[in-house]
Scaffold this motif. Structure first.
Motif, PDB file in Angstrom:
ATOM      1  N   ARG A  59      33.559  34.958  53.466  1.00 51.58           N
ATOM      2  CA  ARG A  59      34.608  35.898  53.079  1.00 51.58           C
ATOM      3  C   ARG A  59      35.972  35.343  53.463  1.00 51.58           C
ATOM      4  O   ARG A  59      36.119  34.632  54.444  1.00 51.58           O
ATOM      5  N   TYR A  85      33.040  32.194  58.010  1.00 55.23           N
ATOM      6  CA  TYR A  85      32.544  33.183  57.069  1.00 55.23           C
ATOM      7  C   TYR A  85      32.862  32.746  55.650  1.00 55.23           C
ATOM      8  O   TYR A  85      33.874  32.096  55.406  1.00 55.23           O
ATOM      9  N   HIS A 115      39.564  35.362  55.128  1.00 58.63           N
ATOM     10  CA  HIS A 115      39.984  35.897  56.429  1.00 58.63           C
ATOM     11  C   HIS A 115      40.768  37.197  56.290  1.00 58.63           C
ATOM     12  O   HIS A 115      40.733  38.044  57.176  1.00 58.63           O
ATOM     13  N   CYS A 150      38.226  40.014  56.139  1.00 55.99           N
ATOM     14  CA  CYS A 150      37.692  40.261  57.490  1.00 55.99           C
ATOM     15  C   CYS A 150      38.714  41.002  58.344  1.00 55.99           C
ATOM     16  O   CYS A 150      38.358  41.945  59.064  1.00 55.99           O
ATOM     17  N   ASN A 207      38.875  44.641  57.132  1.00 52.38           N
ATOM     18  CA  ASN A 207      37.687  45.383  57.561  1.00 52.38           C
ATOM     19  C   ASN A 207      37.753  45.728  59.040  1.00 52.38           C
ATOM     20  O   ASN A 207      37.417  46.838  59.453  1.00 52.38           O
TER      21      ASN A 207
END
Length: 198
Positions: free
Chosen positions: A177, A175, A179, A182, A185
């Motif tokens: 993004r 990703y 980690h 993530c 989230n």
């Protein structure tokens, strides 16, 4: 029937010797020992064209390939230069009598920032391709993984010709993004789901 003290001492000595063999490391001269020294840190690279903080091992992304021969004893000293705890799991390597070396929380304590831990295990009676990766905080999304290749010993023939070429292909979700975003989230979604279900 009367037992003498000697009758108890001999079985006790055999039992204690058995425990010593089970709990200690016995290494014979024909079992090679391999030592690796890894430093885990952050680096900024752009694997998908977007600059991102990734986890590297010895400044390599993916991490270095661990190549060994079946029955070798492997020792990997991991220095954690991250600002968060870190663990490596050895996916597919059978931890025979070394389950505490598996690198998952519950069997290992996380390696704290600035600390190190030495994993020691034997690739016992295995040949093939395996991989290692971080097992905490979705760190695998940021890297810190690599291949493991366990080759057969020369004294054990394999029933096929050696390959003309050999390489490791690692396939992973990746990703742009961080980690940590993530992980946050995912924790938020799980907390919301658990509240709604209860």
């Amino acid at each position: 029937m009367a037992f003498t003290g000697l009758a108890y001492i001999v079985p006790l000595a055999v039992i204690l010797a058995g425990f010593a063999l089970l709990n200690g490391r016995t290494v014979s001269a024909d079992v090679p020992f391999q030592y690796f020294d890894w430093t885990v840190s952050y680096a900024n690279i752009a694997p998908l064209g977007v600059n991102k903080q990734v986890i590297v091992i010895n400044n390599q992304f993916p991490g270095p390939e661990l190549e060994t021969v079946t029955n070798n004893i492997i020792s990997v000293n991991v220095h954690n230069n991250l600002d968060e705890p870190f663990l490596i799991t050895w996916h597919g390597i059978q931890q025979r009598r070394t389950s505490w070396q598996d690198g998952v929380q519950g069997t290992n304590c996380p390696i704290l920032p600035g600390q190190n831990w030495t994993y020691a295990f034997q690739a016992k009676d295995q040949i093939g391709s395996f991989f290692y990766y971080p097992s905490l905080l979705l760190q695998r999304l940021a890297g810190g993984y690599g291949g493991i290749r366990v080759l057969n010993r020369d004294v054990i023939a394999v029933p096929f010709a050696p390959p003309t070429d050999d390489f490791t292909l690692l396939i992973s979700d990746f990703y742009n993004r961080n980690h940590r975003v993530c992980d946050s989230n995912l924790r938020h979604i799980l907390a919301h789901y658990l509240i709604c279900v209860c």
